[in-house]
Design a protein around this motif. Structure first.
Motif, PDB file in Angstrom:
ATOM      1  N   VAL A 115      70.941  -2.615  48.004  1.00 37.94           N
ATOM      2  CA  VAL A 115      71.988  -1.627  47.684  1.00 37.94           C
ATOM      3  C   VAL A 115      72.973  -2.177  46.647  1.00 37.94           C
ATOM      4  O   VAL A 115      73.142  -1.594  45.577  1.00 37.94           O
ATOM      5  CB  VAL A 115      72.732  -1.168  48.955  1.00 37.94           C
ATOM      6  N   PHE A 119      73.510  -1.008  42.724  1.00 43.28           N
ATOM      7  CA  PHE A 119      74.847  -0.613  42.261  1.00 43.28           C
ATOM      8  C   PHE A 119      75.277  -1.442  41.043  1.00 43.28           C
ATOM      9  O   PHE A 119      75.738  -0.904  40.025  1.00 43.28           O
ATOM     10  CB  PHE A 119      75.852  -0.759  43.417  1.00 43.28           C
ATOM     11  N   THR A 122      73.120  -0.919  37.765  1.00 46.62           N
ATOM     12  CA  THR A 122      73.409   0.431  37.251  1.00 46.62           C
ATOM     13  C   THR A 122      74.805   0.475  36.633  1.00 46.62           C
ATOM     14  O   THR A 122      75.001   1.023  35.538  1.00 46.62           O
ATOM     15  CB  THR A 122      73.297   1.451  38.404  1.00 46.62           C
ATOM     16  N   LYS A 123      75.767  -0.095  37.344  1.00 41.45           N
ATOM     17  CA  LYS A 123      77.170  -0.070  36.871  1.00 41.45           C
ATOM     18  C   LYS A 123      77.307  -0.614  35.456  1.00 41.45           C
ATOM     19  O   LYS A 123      78.020  -0.052  34.639  1.00 41.45           O
ATOM     20  CB  LYS A 123      78.038  -0.893  37.842  1.00 41.45           C
ATOM     21  N   ASN A 139      65.040   4.465  40.240  1.00 36.74           N
ATOM     22  CA  ASN A 139      65.291   3.577  41.380  1.00 36.74           C
ATOM     23  C   ASN A 139      64.085   3.604  42.314  1.00 36.74           C
ATOM     24  O   ASN A 139      63.609   4.681  42.685  1.00 36.74           O
ATOM     25  CB  ASN A 139      66.554   4.012  42.125  1.00 36.74           C
ATOM     26  N   ALA A 161      70.255   4.612  51.609  1.00 30.27           N
ATOM     27  CA  ALA A 161      71.404   4.442  50.711  1.00 30.27           C
ATOM     28  C   ALA A 161      70.976   4.569  49.252  1.00 30.27           C
ATOM     29  O   ALA A 161      71.664   5.194  48.442  1.00 30.27           O
ATOM     30  CB  ALA A 161      72.073   3.092  50.959  1.00 30.27           C
ATOM     31  N   VAL A 162      69.826   3.994  48.931  1.00 32.79           N
ATOM     32  CA  VAL A 162      69.346   4.072  47.535  1.00 32.79           C
ATOM     33  C   VAL A 162      69.031   5.524  47.161  1.00 32.79           C
ATOM     34  O   VAL A 162      69.338   5.981  46.052  1.00 32.79           O
ATOM     35  CB  VAL A 162      68.107   3.167  47.321  1.00 32.79           C
ATOM     36  N   TYR A 165      72.375   7.301  46.771  1.00 33.76           N
ATOM     37  CA  TYR A 165      73.011   6.792  45.544  1.00 33.76           C
ATOM     38  C   TYR A 165      72.385   7.475  44.328  1.00 33.76           C
ATOM     39  O   TYR A 165      73.071   7.909  43.406  1.00 33.76           O
ATOM     40  CB  TYR A 165      72.818   5.273  45.477  1.00 33.76           C
ATOM     41  N   THR A 166      71.059   7.563  44.350  1.00 34.68           N
ATOM     42  CA  THR A 166      70.352   8.078  43.176  1.00 34.68           C
ATOM     43  C   THR A 166      70.642   9.560  42.955  1.00 34.68           C
ATOM     44  O   THR A 166      70.886   9.992  41.815  1.00 34.68           O
ATOM     45  CB  THR A 166      68.835   7.873  43.329  1.00 34.68           C
ATOM     46  N   SER A 168      73.243  11.177  43.766  1.00 33.09           N
ATOM     47  CA  SER A 168      74.627  11.327  43.297  1.00 33.09           C
ATOM     48  C   SER A 168      74.773  10.840  41.859  1.00 33.09           C
ATOM     49  O   SER A 168      75.460  11.459  41.038  1.00 33.09           O
ATOM     50  CB  SER A 168      75.579  10.549  44.208  1.00 33.09           C
ATOM     51  N   LEU A 169      74.091   9.735  41.553  1.00 31.50           N
ATOM     52  CA  LEU A 169      74.099   9.207  40.174  1.00 31.50           C
ATOM     53  C   LEU A 169      73.590  10.267  39.194  1.00 31.50           C
ATOM     54  O   LEU A 169      74.122  10.444  38.091  1.00 31.50           O
ATOM     55  CB  LEU A 169      73.206   7.960  40.124  1.00 31.50           C
TER      56      LEU A 169
END
Ligand SMILES: NC(=O)c1ccc[n+]([C@@H]2O[C@H](COP(=O)([O-])OP(=O)(O)OC[C@H]3O[C@@H](n4cnc5c(N)ncnc54)[C@H](OP(=O)(O)O)[C@@H]3O)[C@@H](O)[C@H]2O)c1
Length: 245
Positions: A115, A119, A122-123, A139, A161-162, A165-166, A168-169
């Motif tokens: 996770v 993050f 990507t950030k 991802n 979580a991944v 996250y994806t 939402s990204l």
């Protein structure tokens, strides 16, 4: 630099699925592949295979849980190629135990790589893609990001979580024309989780996942497939294990 040439960072490129994705992408001679993981010796082996097939790659040894190493990965890629077109967040680890047997160390190990690693990389990649209003992020989650399974509490939690996250990204980045997808494979024959690869009749190979990733980078500019779930075609004993089937 040839403007038509793309640059792709692949994390966890030293073996298994990440190696297969790196070889597949490098076989398209318009993609420079940046091989990123910790094991420099294994990465050199992957680079040699890419060179043998006339592909192009560079190695940037990186631990995705270490912010300074991730910053270096991104800056070095920009210094060498001027842009990042594709990021594949593939690096990941597995540990499997009954819920109460997991330790805090297991928790941090799984969540740090699976996770935090996604993050961080990507950030630091996203600002370069936003500046160009162009790019694609893939991802690698797991079918464990969609289901639960025995001994999988922490691994499944990290992969859910991944997936979250994806999705939402994708919402964050679509106004910047950046494609975002998550790939959720069932069980693939690799040394994942420290196990000897256990090849059976219905196994999926790392190349099967690489093929799905290649599809994602090849699809029309009009569309962006959000999620791919990959399961085996064949289960001769109709085994009731949703990780494989
Ligand atoms: N195999 C399966 O059944 C399966 C199914 C679904 C999803 N997945 C997912 O697919 C991805 C790849 O798994 P795999 O099966 O190819 O496993 P693998 O053969 O064990 O490869 C894992 C890769 O992750 C890298 N890695 C681990 N920790 C890292 C860190 N801190 N920093 C950078 N790289 C790190 C390793 O490289 P170094 O050791 O060189 O750092 C290695 O290249 C993982 O995200 C996994 O969760 C696997």
């Amino acid at each position: 630099m040839n403007e038509g040439t793309k640059t792709a960072i692949i994390t966890g490129a030293s073996k298994g699925i990440g190696k297969a994705i790196s070889l597949k992408f490098a076989a398209n001679n318009n993609i420079n592949v940046v091989l990123a993981s910790r094991d420099n010796t294994q990465l050199q082996q992957v680079q040699k295979e890419i060179e043998d097939s006339k592909g192009k790659s560079i190695i940037i040894p990186t631990d995705v849980t270490k912010e300074e190493e991730v910053k270096h990965l991104v800056q070095e890629t920009i210094d060498q190629f001027g842009k990042i077109d594709i990021l594949v967040n593939n690096a990941g680890v597995g540990r499997f135990k009954r819920a109460d047997e997991f330790t805090l160390d297991d928790y941090y190990y799984l969540f740090d790589v699976n996770v935090l690693g996604v993050f961080l990389v990507t950030k630091y990649v996203v600002p370069h893609m936003v500046a160009r209003e162009s790019g694609q992020i893939i991802n690698i989650a797991s079918i464990a990001g969609k289901n639960g399974f025995k001994t999988g509490t922490l691994y499944a939690a990290s992969k859910h979580a991944v997936v979250g996250y994806t999705w939402s990204l994708r919402e964050d980045l679509k106004e910047h024309k950046i494609k975002v997808s998550v790939v959720c494979p069932g069980s693939v024959v690799t040394g994942f989780g420290g196990k000897q690869p256990d090849r059976v009749e219905w196994s999926m190979e790392p190349e099967d996942v690489a093929h799905a990733c290649y599809y994602l980078i090849s699809e029309s500019e009009n569309v962006n497939t959000a999620e791919i779930i990959i399961k085996p075609r064949y289960n001769p004993r109709n085994i009731d294990w949703n990780m494989r089937t």
